[in-house]
Design a protein around this motif. Sequence first.
Motif, PDB file in Angstrom:
ATOM      1  N   ASN A 133      11.700 -90.334  58.224  1.00 16.00           N
ATOM      2  CA  ASN A 133      12.895 -90.401  58.234  1.00 16.00           C
ATOM      3  C   ASN A 133      13.128 -89.261  59.248  1.00 16.00           C
ATOM      4  N   ASP A 187      19.778 -90.514  55.208  1.00 11.32           N
ATOM      5  CA  ASP A 187      18.573 -89.959  55.387  1.00 11.32           C
ATOM      6  C   ASP A 187      18.449 -91.528  55.741  1.00 11.32           C
ATOM      7  N   GLN A 217      15.512 -94.099  58.146  1.00  9.39           N
ATOM      8  CA  GLN A 217      14.444 -94.262  58.619  1.00  9.39           C
ATOM      9  C   GLN A 217      14.117 -94.716  60.061  1.00  9.39           C
TER      10      GLN A 217
END
Length: 509
Positions: free
Chosen positions: A425, A500, A502
Amino acid sequence: MKRLIISFFFLIVCGGAFAQNADKLYALYNSKDYEKCVERAELATAKNAEFLEAYYVKALCYFEMAQSPMRYEKTVKDPLMEMVKSLSVLRSKDPEGTTFADHADTLAIIYRYCEGQSKAIRAGGKDRAVQLYQRLNKAYNIQTDALENAEMYAKAGDYEKSMREISKIFERAKNAPVLSSDVVNTLQRAPMLLVHNWMFDDLFSLAENYKNTITQNEAVSAGFRTAMYKVIDTAYSVDDKSHFALFSERITELYSSDEELHNYIETKWINLIDATAQKYRNTNPAERTWADTVLLRDAYVYLDVASDIFPRSADLEVKQMQLNREFHVAPIGVEVLQFKNAALEIVNQWRSQEFVCDTGRLVKVYPVQPLLWHDTLAFLAEMHARDMFTYNYTDNVSPDGVNPWDRLRSTYLRGTQYETATGVNHIQALKIGEVLGYGFTLSDVHSDDDMKKVVAAMVKKWIDETRSQNCVKLKSPDFNYMGMAVYGDKWVLFMAEIQDIQIRRFPKK
């Protein structure tokens, strides 16, 4: 035999004449007619250069003139220097020091006076001061070594020459195969000479230059450490604590592994914090206002400086907790959760409403999504609120030029990759907004309801402020996280858009 009788008779006659002339000079001196007394003394020594008492009385007259030099400026330009010159001539005429012994008490007073006049002497110029001290040493038959010469230069205000003399001593010692006890004694005394003359930078320079060579000698090292303790005590005793802070930092860096010295300095800082906080305690609680916090702020300034010098000090952490608890400048214990819940509830309540903000023009804002709490943003808010309270300012940019983005970039929110169970991430704050306030404290907070009331008062003040961006910032749809803090009477709301995402998924096993 006849020759011896004549010589003896001559000595009796001369001695009697000297005594009579001396009485006349003392009579003029006692009548305070110093100018005429000097004139008669010079006539007397011109007739007989061995008339020792005349040189002494002339020196006394110049000494008296030196007390009021302006009064005698038409007669003599520099009575103090003339006094020392007269004493120097007396010494050359009387190498055994008979006259000096006869008038020892008075001459001791004159010497102490000259030492006490060091600042006034230096005002006339370093060269003049050096010359005066050299003649004074000659007159009083003081034999000087290299260290005493260094002290003479320091007294004269010529600190550069003083340090040069001391450096020569250490350089010679560094290259010597063996150090004699006299040399070790000189090396041991030199650091304290620098301290007594406030030559602190020179002391640190000397310690740095020789800490890996001569200072390995136990006695010399002890001399330096004694001087360092004296530096700390001297700087601590001065009202302006800037030098105390600077010297504490330099000494702890120079003696990085000296735990005893570190503990001594740290204890001094804790004593200073306690003494400063006591000044605030001494104010009348019934009449105390947050205008009085200038006294308390000083305690936090010293705490902040000491924490920079001793960043891992458990004692300073305990001291901060004690001050926070006693003076209730920040949420404590269960209040931390109460404050967080109140801040989230009240900020999001306003964000859920339609409102008109006054930014200089009226701007209608609509309900926006609620914010989530973020511990890193709350930490940054607390650090900035504490700094504003400690140094008594309210600004997004701190006095040392650090802005909100600088503070955020000191954390992982500047952009960081990390692994999870499913992949990699990337987390980063893309937008930030900071709202500042002051004027409300936790002094009357004793319950959950009290906490909600004080937080609500601060947030309402932000919303109602005219000609301000605070209202539209607080209701901006750009942010998804927040952190809030209060320290003393300073408040910070730190909001950010944090993504945030991935960026790489691990293959399924």
